[in-house]
Write an enzyme that holds these catalytic residues in place. Structure first.
Site, short mmCIF file in Angstrom:
data_model
loop_
_atom_site.label_atom_id
_atom_site.label_comp_id
_atom_site.label_asym_id
_atom_site.label_seq_id
_atom_site.Cartn_x
_atom_site.Cartn_y
_atom_site.Cartn_z
N GLY A 153 37.47 41.12 41.69
CA GLY A 153 38.13 42.07 42.56
C GLY A 153 39.20 41.48 43.45
N HIS A 154 39.45 40.15 43.35
CA HIS A 154 40.40 39.49 44.27
C HIS A 154 41.33 38.60 43.49
CE1 HIS A 154 41.68 37.08 47.81
NE2 HIS A 154 41.41 38.17 48.46
N PHE A 155 42.27 38.99 42.86
CA PHE A 155 42.77 40.33 42.60
C PHE A 155 42.86 40.50 41.09
CE2 PHE A 155 44.67 38.99 46.64
CZ PHE A 155 44.30 40.03 47.47
#
Length: 154
Positions: A53-55
């Site tokens: 999720g990052h990124f």
């Protein structure tokens, strides 16, 4: 203090720190000068769970996790500097980080070199400086503080 090993491997780190996957941020300690400094590293792989999720499409290690890696290295320095501290059921609680600066991105495939130094201890409080580098280039730096607390007192 008994003689320190040439390096501290992952099994010895498991004995010293309570952290485990996915939150253990130190793979190996390469150098220790008790009470003064410690060098360690974290191999950053694409399999790290935070990259999902990052990124998406542009994986970058979160700065707060670089700070956590430095804090864990600092805990190892404290534990390897004082045999009494490593006895019993002591826990290091990260109490603050000052003057933090992020200078470069850390991405999959990087080896994050961790250096903590200038350790000062007053009663159950510890303060030290730290920096994280990739290929000798500064990625993150700051001054960390922690409290040593017995697990039973929490």
């Amino acid at each position: 203090m008994s003689e320190l090993p040439q390096f501290v491997d992952i099994q010895q780190i498991f004995e010293l720190l309570p952290h485990r996957y996915p939150f253990l941020m130190v793979d190996r300690v390469t150098e220790v000068v008790p009470g003064e400094s410690l060098k360690a590293f974290k191999n950053v792989t694409v399999n790290e769970p935070f990259f999902q999720g990052h990124f998406p499409g542009l994986p970058v290690m979160p700065g707060v996790l670089m700070c956590e890696a430095l804090a864990q290295a600092g805990g190892l320095l404290a534990l390897l500097s004082d045999e009494e501290m490593s006895k019993g059921d002591n826990v290091f609680l990260f109490t603050g980080i000052d003057k933090v600066r992020f200078r470069r991105r850390v991405v999959p495939g990087d080896k994050l070199d961790l250096e903590v130094f200038d350790m000062k201890r007053k009663m159950n409080l510890i303060k030290m400086s730290g920096k994280a580098l990739v290929n000798g280039e500064l990625a993150c730096q700051g001054i960390m503080s922690a409290a040593i607390v017995n697990r039973e007192d929490m």
